[in-house]
Design an enzyme around this catalytic site. Structure first.
Site, PDB file in Angstrom:
ATOM      1  N   GLY A  37     -16.812  -0.279  36.079  1.00 26.55           N
ATOM      2  CA  GLY A  37     -17.535   0.776  36.803  1.00 26.55           C
ATOM      3  C   GLY A  37     -18.486   1.466  35.846  1.00 26.55           C
ATOM      4  CD  GLU A  60     -21.672   0.244  39.306  1.00 19.85           C
ATOM      5  OE1 GLU A  60     -21.048   0.946  38.480  1.00 19.85           O
ATOM      6  OE2 GLU A  60     -21.589   0.421  40.533  1.00 19.85           O
ATOM      7  CB  ILE A  61     -18.898  -2.318  42.929  1.00 20.84           C
ATOM      8  CG1 ILE A  61     -18.518  -3.225  44.092  1.00 20.84           C
ATOM      9  CG2 ILE A  61     -19.096  -0.879  43.371  1.00 20.84           C
ATOM     10  CD1 ILE A  61     -17.148  -2.922  44.686  1.00 20.84           C
ATOM     11  CG  ASN A  95     -14.152  -5.003  44.196  1.00 21.14           C
ATOM     12  OD1 ASN A  95     -13.546  -4.275  43.397  1.00 21.14           O
ATOM     13  ND2 ASN A  95     -13.966  -4.923  45.497  1.00 21.14           N
ATOM     14  CB  ALA A  96     -13.562  -4.010  38.274  1.00 20.88           C
ATOM     15  CG  ASP A 118     -16.268   6.253  42.222  1.00 16.77           C
ATOM     16  OD1 ASP A 118     -17.111   7.014  41.709  1.00 16.77           O
ATOM     17  OD2 ASP A 118     -16.547   5.107  42.627  1.00 16.77           O
ATOM     18  CD  GLU A 194     -26.242   6.710  31.922  1.00 16.72           C
ATOM     19  OE1 GLU A 194     -25.117   6.157  31.941  1.00 16.72           O
ATOM     20  OE2 GLU A 194     -27.095   6.452  31.050  1.00 16.72           O
ATOM     21  CD  GLU A 195     -20.372  11.324  37.050  1.00 18.47           C
ATOM     22  OE1 GLU A 195     -21.349  10.665  37.482  1.00 18.47           O
ATOM     23  OE2 GLU A 195     -19.998  12.395  37.567  1.00 18.47           O
TER      24      GLU A 195
HETATM   25  N1  SAM Z   1     -18.748   4.999  34.011  1.00 25.42           N
HETATM   26  C1  SAM Z   1     -20.021   5.510  34.486  1.00 25.42           C
HETATM   27  C2  SAM Z   1     -20.339   6.821  33.814  1.00 25.42           C
HETATM   28  O1  SAM Z   1     -19.455   7.371  33.142  1.00 25.42           O
HETATM   29  O2  SAM Z   1     -21.465   7.291  33.971  1.00 25.42           O
HETATM   30  C3  SAM Z   1     -20.068   5.633  36.016  1.00 25.42           C
HETATM   31  C4  SAM Z   1     -19.121   6.602  36.654  1.00 25.42           C
HETATM   32  S1  SAM Z   1     -19.279   6.609  38.445  1.00 25.42           S
HETATM   33  C5  SAM Z   1     -18.518   8.106  38.903  1.00 25.42           C
HETATM   34  C6  SAM Z   1     -18.113   5.348  38.941  1.00 25.42           C
HETATM   35  C7  SAM Z   1     -18.775   3.990  39.029  1.00 25.42           C
HETATM   36  O3  SAM Z   1     -17.792   2.989  39.328  1.00 25.42           O
HETATM   37  C8  SAM Z   1     -19.833   3.896  40.090  1.00 25.42           C
HETATM   38  O4  SAM Z   1     -21.023   3.434  39.519  1.00 25.42           O
HETATM   39  C9  SAM Z   1     -19.246   2.899  41.095  1.00 25.42           C
HETATM   40  O5  SAM Z   1     -20.238   2.148  41.768  1.00 25.42           O
HETATM   41  C10 SAM Z   1     -18.374   2.042  40.211  1.00 25.42           C
HETATM   42  N2  SAM Z   1     -17.272   1.334  40.888  1.00 25.42           N
HETATM   43  C11 SAM Z   1     -16.438   1.875  41.805  1.00 25.42           C
HETATM   44  N3  SAM Z   1     -15.538   0.946  42.209  1.00 25.42           N
HETATM   45  C12 SAM Z   1     -15.809  -0.192  41.535  1.00 25.42           C
HETATM   46  C13 SAM Z   1     -15.233  -1.500  41.542  1.00 25.42           C
HETATM   47  N4  SAM Z   1     -14.202  -1.797  42.328  1.00 25.42           N
HETATM   48  N5  SAM Z   1     -15.758  -2.433  40.719  1.00 25.42           N
HETATM   49  C14 SAM Z   1     -16.809  -2.142  39.919  1.00 25.42           C
HETATM   50  N6  SAM Z   1     -17.391  -0.921  39.887  1.00 25.42           N
HETATM   51  C15 SAM Z   1     -16.911   0.047  40.682  1.00 25.42           C
END
Ligand code: SAM
Length: 219
Positions: A37, A60-61, A95-96, A118, A194-195
């Site tokens: 993610g 990333e999904i 999709n991890a 998330d 970024e988060e």
């Molecule tokens: N890690 C990054 C940061 O710290 O900026 C992103 C945080 S963001 C809140 C969570 C990310 O996880 C999102 O970009 C979302 O699309 C991704 N994500 C959610 N479920 C996922 C999954 N099953 N597989 C891959 N990515 C996923």
């Protein structure tokens, strides 16, 4: 949905050469860091020059986010073409929560990152959280003994959830906080994404928990 996601039946079926063309000649070279993610890719882009010979992959999904990170890495590779910089970092859409074992062999990874995942606040959505007993078994499988799983979040309830499940898992051992601070990767875990930057702007808390993959006590 995942209907249009490609994934190999087995990790050995995967051809990584398009991701890491500079390393394509070396069939023994494997991805060692996975950022699950990864969002906009800030962590891997910070780590790429620090571990210039380690292959890392952001997962990333979201299609648009993947496209953005792809362009970001491409631009960095172009800018640093003379030194072959950023050839060790790539991004894939996946999709991890479903397909990780299709991509990584047992004990392949030395680091796996879950940065600001998330939160899925509502009780009935907790099953959508990226740390769960079932998924931890997959992460433990992909991590080598001694490898490290990093988590950070600004959501205390999610932090406590991740700690509870990781503490309860026989193949993970928490790394004491003072020891985490000695790890040169940790400052980037806190600040590079970024988060993480958004949380800092809003003066939010950041709860860190790092775990070491330990030997299977039953093996
Ligand atoms: N890690 C990054 C940061 O710290 O900026 C992103 C945080 S963001 C809140 C969570 C990310 O996880 C999102 O970009 C979302 O699309 C991704 N994500 C959610 N479920 C996922 C999954 N099953 N597989 C891959 N990515 C996923």
């Amino acid at each position: 949905s995942d209907h249009n996601l490609d994934y190999p039946a087995h990790p050995s079926d995967m051809d990584w050469s398009s991701h890491y063309p500079e390393y394509a000649h070396d069939k023994t070279k494997k991805i060692e860091f996975a950022d699950i993610g990864c969002g906009y890719g800030g962590l891997m882009i910070a780590l790429a020059p620090l571990f210039p010979d380690t292959l890392m992959m952001g997962m990333e999904i979201r299609v648009k986010v993947q496209d953005y990170v792809y362009q970001r890495i491409k631009a960095l590779r172009d800018t640093h073409a003379d030194t072959k910089g950023y050839q060790n970092v790539s991004i894939m859409r996946m999709n991890a929560m479903k397909f990780l074992p299709n991509f990584f062999e047992k004990a392949q990874l030395s680091k796996i990152f879950f940065l600001f995942p998330d939160p899925h606040f509502k009780q009935r959505k907790h099953k959508a959280r990226i740390i769960s007993p079932t998924l931890l078994a997959e992460y433990a499988y992909a991590l080598k003994v001694g490898g490290i799983l990093y988590t950070i979040t600004d959501v205390k309830d999610l932090h406590l959830w991740m700690v509870k499940h990781l503490d309860g898992h026989p193949l993970f051992e928490r790394i004491p906080d003072d020891e985490c601070e000695q790890d040169p990767v940790v400052e980037h875990v806190r600040t590079a994404t970024e988060e993480g930057k958004k949380v800092a702007r809003n003066q939010g808390d950041k709860f860190l928990a790092c775990y070491r993959r330990i030997e299977d006590p039953l093996a």
